[in-house]
Write a protein that holds these residues in place. Structure first.
Motif, PDB file in Angstrom:
ATOM      1  N   GLY A 184     -15.620  -7.927  -3.718  1.00  0.00           N
ATOM      2  CA  GLY A 184     -14.718  -7.864  -4.845  1.00  0.00           C
ATOM      3  C   GLY A 184     -13.549  -6.953  -4.536  1.00  0.00           C
ATOM      4  O   GLY A 184     -12.414  -7.241  -4.890  1.00  0.00           O
ATOM      5  N   PHE A 185     -13.849  -5.893  -3.822  1.00  0.00           N
ATOM      6  CA  PHE A 185     -12.775  -4.976  -3.460  1.00  0.00           C
ATOM      7  C   PHE A 185     -11.858  -5.600  -2.406  1.00  0.00           C
ATOM      8  O   PHE A 185     -10.655  -5.369  -2.403  1.00  0.00           O
ATOM      9  N   THR A 186     -12.450  -6.404  -1.519  1.00  0.00           N
ATOM     10  CA  THR A 186     -11.624  -7.157  -0.575  1.00  0.00           C
ATOM     11  C   THR A 186     -10.613  -8.018  -1.341  1.00  0.00           C
ATOM     12  O   THR A 186      -9.430  -8.058  -1.000  1.00  0.00           O
ATOM     13  N   TYR A 206      -8.003   0.297   2.600  1.00  0.00           N
ATOM     14  CA  TYR A 206      -7.424   0.536   1.271  1.00  0.00           C
ATOM     15  C   TYR A 206      -8.362   1.339   0.377  1.00  0.00           C
ATOM     16  O   TYR A 206      -8.309   1.218  -0.843  1.00  0.00           O
ATOM     17  N   LEU A 207      -9.223   2.139   1.002  1.00  0.00           N
ATOM     18  CA  LEU A 207     -10.258   2.816   0.209  1.00  0.00           C
ATOM     19  C   LEU A 207      -9.679   3.743  -0.865  1.00  0.00           C
ATOM     20  O   LEU A 207     -10.338   4.018  -1.865  1.00  0.00           O
ATOM     21  N   HIS A 208      -8.450   4.196  -0.663  1.00  0.00           N
ATOM     22  CA  HIS A 208      -7.826   5.051  -1.686  1.00  0.00           C
ATOM     23  C   HIS A 208      -7.680   4.307  -3.013  1.00  0.00           C
ATOM     24  O   HIS A 208      -7.525   4.915  -4.067  1.00  0.00           O
ATOM     25  N   MET A 209      -7.728   2.946  -2.951  1.00  0.00           N
ATOM     26  CA  MET A 209      -7.587   2.167  -4.177  1.00  0.00           C
ATOM     27  C   MET A 209      -8.925   1.902  -4.856  1.00  0.00           C
ATOM     28  O   MET A 209      -8.971   1.297  -5.921  1.00  0.00           O
ATOM     29  N   TYR A 210     -10.029   2.313  -4.220  1.00  0.00           N
ATOM     30  CA  TYR A 210     -11.330   1.914  -4.739  1.00  0.00           C
ATOM     31  C   TYR A 210     -11.604   2.405  -6.163  1.00  0.00           C
ATOM     32  O   TYR A 210     -12.058   1.622  -7.010  1.00  0.00           O
ATOM     33  N   GLN A 226      -9.526   2.958  -8.561  1.00  0.00           N
ATOM     34  CA  GLN A 226      -8.721   2.130  -9.466  1.00  0.00           C
ATOM     35  C   GLN A 226      -9.312   0.724  -9.590  1.00  0.00           C
ATOM     36  O   GLN A 226      -9.350   0.139 -10.676  1.00  0.00           O
ATOM     37  N   PHE A 227      -9.784   0.199  -8.467  1.00  0.00           N
ATOM     38  CA  PHE A 227     -10.443  -1.111  -8.469  1.00  0.00           C
ATOM     39  C   PHE A 227     -11.636  -1.118  -9.422  1.00  0.00           C
ATOM     40  O   PHE A 227     -11.763  -1.996 -10.274  1.00  0.00           O
ATOM     41  N   SER A 276     -13.469  -2.694 -16.434  1.00  0.00           N
ATOM     42  CA  SER A 276     -12.816  -2.880 -17.726  1.00  0.00           C
ATOM     43  C   SER A 276     -12.594  -4.372 -18.024  1.00  0.00           C
ATOM     44  O   SER A 276     -12.841  -4.847 -19.129  1.00  0.00           O
ATOM     45  N   TYR A 277     -12.157  -5.127 -17.017  1.00  0.00           N
ATOM     46  CA  TYR A 277     -11.970  -6.576 -17.215  1.00  0.00           C
ATOM     47  C   TYR A 277     -13.280  -7.267 -17.572  1.00  0.00           C
ATOM     48  O   TYR A 277     -13.333  -8.119 -18.451  1.00  0.00           O
TER      49      TYR A 277
END
Lengths: 354, 354
Positions: free
Chosen positions: B149-151, B298-302, B304-305, B311-312
């Motif tokens: 999902g993070f991909t 992109y782990l810095h975005m995890y 936020q992901f 939430s979605y």
């Protein structure tokens, strides 16, 4: 529309190179034709209306560029960024010209301009807003045919995204684009290797243009092994001017987060039936960005480009090896030579000496 | 080293899926083997030194993910971002686990974690710093096997660089990555079309996942024509999970300044002898950016992901279609099914019910 003819304009003969008809494979000289005996009036026609010439210029062409992308315009294909040539009409190309007559307040006779013109001695330019005025004396006027120089500059800075110490590989390195890419990269603190198709070009790259290394790809039986020899740690940036097997070999040798600027694919024998690129899967494991580009997307950088490159030339930090061909008659051979690699580095036509 | 054994640890049986040996083509069930009868102590071994276990965890695996990238680890190739599996050893994979014993101050028994573990009931995790602790109750624990999902999230936001109104095409659209890419794109205001390999999956995409359109690529004789039908104005973003002929068809149908995120190439029959991609030249005229990526960049975005996607889910803006396979015994078939497209959407193994 009424035709007014208030003055008697000087009429000259205008040699032209005519595009004969669409092709599929690599261009040959017989795809073009020298046309003599055209009458041309050195005056912007005054008629308006359909095809009207309000705001037009008449220019004398001085230097014309032979560029690899022009082959794409010889195909019967309308989906590209630029339409194909019109069979039976003069070939369009980039050049440096001198204004002879102007119906445009932004240009006056005697101005020098660069931009799209025709492979002919004189041209009527109906949309001069796409031309750029240039100031002579900065660098030789013929150097301005290198709009391709701007391709090199934009692609290197914006697509390759260079960092000091990066390993750069450039193919067709002695071409107009390649030689500037390599020199910009050296100025940026990169390690630079170029490939070319003759030993003479390899010598030029190493001894005149300051490349760290260069090799003759025609003497290599295994391009992958050649790149491993020159880049034991891999390639950070590949500026691709050729496509085909060299692109495949580079894909195998890229480093993690490498960048590939796709600039030309002169190695393709047929644009309708292209060869496959087999190593695209490397994009994933090495997180490679492979990006095509056109200089026209980066026009906001053009003033900076001119300032930088003119300054480098003046300081002797950049040299430019031209391959001048004198006279329009030489145009077909010079253009065809781009694909055979025969005696052609950054070819242009000098049509100024009439 | 002296071996201390102060307490009697509980010893259990530990089923495992063993990797039998390197392969070249697509995986078959016989490339893996169920191994029964292993004894496993539910206690971090106390010995130090070579292979020592200071700071290690013992975990009970609950959910294990079957991911396409794992095929790459079955090859005898060490140049990738992740080493190959070790023949005769348990298969590694992403999973959700519960801590049973801990020699690490950051984890305590009862904690739930996600990260790299083994295809076995219990695992000794020697480097738990690579695991992430998760809080149950937000969403079902099994959903966390979707590191994929993070991909999807990283690739969509960072590589596709979406704008509202963009046209997105995603292949293998009913897979774990594809279904989230499409739904994120819809939430972003994009027009979304997906391809899949069965009518049932196409129905799912259109009627459960909210795609604008979907098609069964196996029923199309001409992928180029299919894409032209669904994207008469062309494709802005192609999220590629398959490579091969679909990538070629997409290249032909990209719009100017299009972006292609290269995420997987499950269509390749053989990774050592890949098929060619023939339409790479489109990168130039359309100035396409084609980029491979891995979520690990992109782990810095995890954080936020997680926040966004949880939430979605809670708001019902995203649904997730799982393909649960119960028990380790089903692992080889579920994994092989990824390449045949048989009854597999986002497969994972439920090994929690022991």
């Amino acid at each position: 529309m009424e035709r007014k003819e208030e003055e008697v304009a000087v009429v000259v003969e205008n040699k032209q190179i005519i595009f004969k008809g669409y092709i599929e494979g690599i261009p040959t000289e017989s795809d073009m034709e020298l046309k003599l005996g055209n009458k041309f009036k050195l005056k912007v026609p005054s008629e308006e209306g359909e095809g009207g010439c309000n705001g037009a210029l008449v220019v004398k062409n001085l230097y014309l560029s032979c560029d690899p992308y022009m082959r794409g315009r010889m195909r019967h294909f309308f989906g590209s960024y630029i339409p194909p040539f019109v069979p039976g009409s003069v070939i369009e190309g980039f050049g440096v010209s001198k204004v002879v007559d102007s119906d445009n307040p932004n240009f006056k006779p005697g101005d020098f301009v660069t931009g799209m013109t025709g492979w002919e001695e004189y041209s009527l330019i109906k949309k001069p807003e796409q031309l750029r005025k240039i100031q002579p004396n900065d660098i030789p006027l013929s150097y301005y045919v290198g709009l391709l120089g701007f391709t090199a500059y934009a692609g290197f800075h914006e697509v390759c995204a260079p960092k000091k110490g990066d390993y750069l590989f450039v193919s067709a390195a002695s071409g107009a684009v390649g030689q500037l890419v390599g020199q910009l990269a050296k100025l940026h603190g990169c390690y630079v290797v170029g490939s070319a198709g003759t030993d003479q070009k390899v010598d030029l790259l190493k001894n005149k243009l300051g490349f760290d290394e260069a090799f003759n790809y025609k003497k290599e039986t295994d391009l992958d092994a050649a790149l491993k020899r020159f880049f034991p740690k891999g390639i950070d940036m590949y500026f691709d001017n050729v496509g085909g097997p060299m692109l495949d070999a580079a894909l195998t040798n890229m480093r993690i987060h490498g960048r590939i600027a796709i600039c030309g694919m002169v190695s393709e024998q047929s644009l309708s039936n292209p060869r496959g690129i087999y190593n695209v899967f490397n994009l994933i494991s090495k997180r490679i960005r492979m990006q095509g580009f056109l200089q026209s997307d980066y026009l906001h950088m053009y003033p900076q480009f001119l300032e930088d490159v003119i300054s480098y030339y003046k300081q002797g930090k950049i040299v430019y090896i031209e391959d001048m061909n004198e006279g329009l008659e030489t145009a077909p051979a010079a253009f065809v030579g781009l694909y055979s690699g025969k005696n052609v580095d950054a070819p242009y036509l000098d049509v100024s000496k009439k």
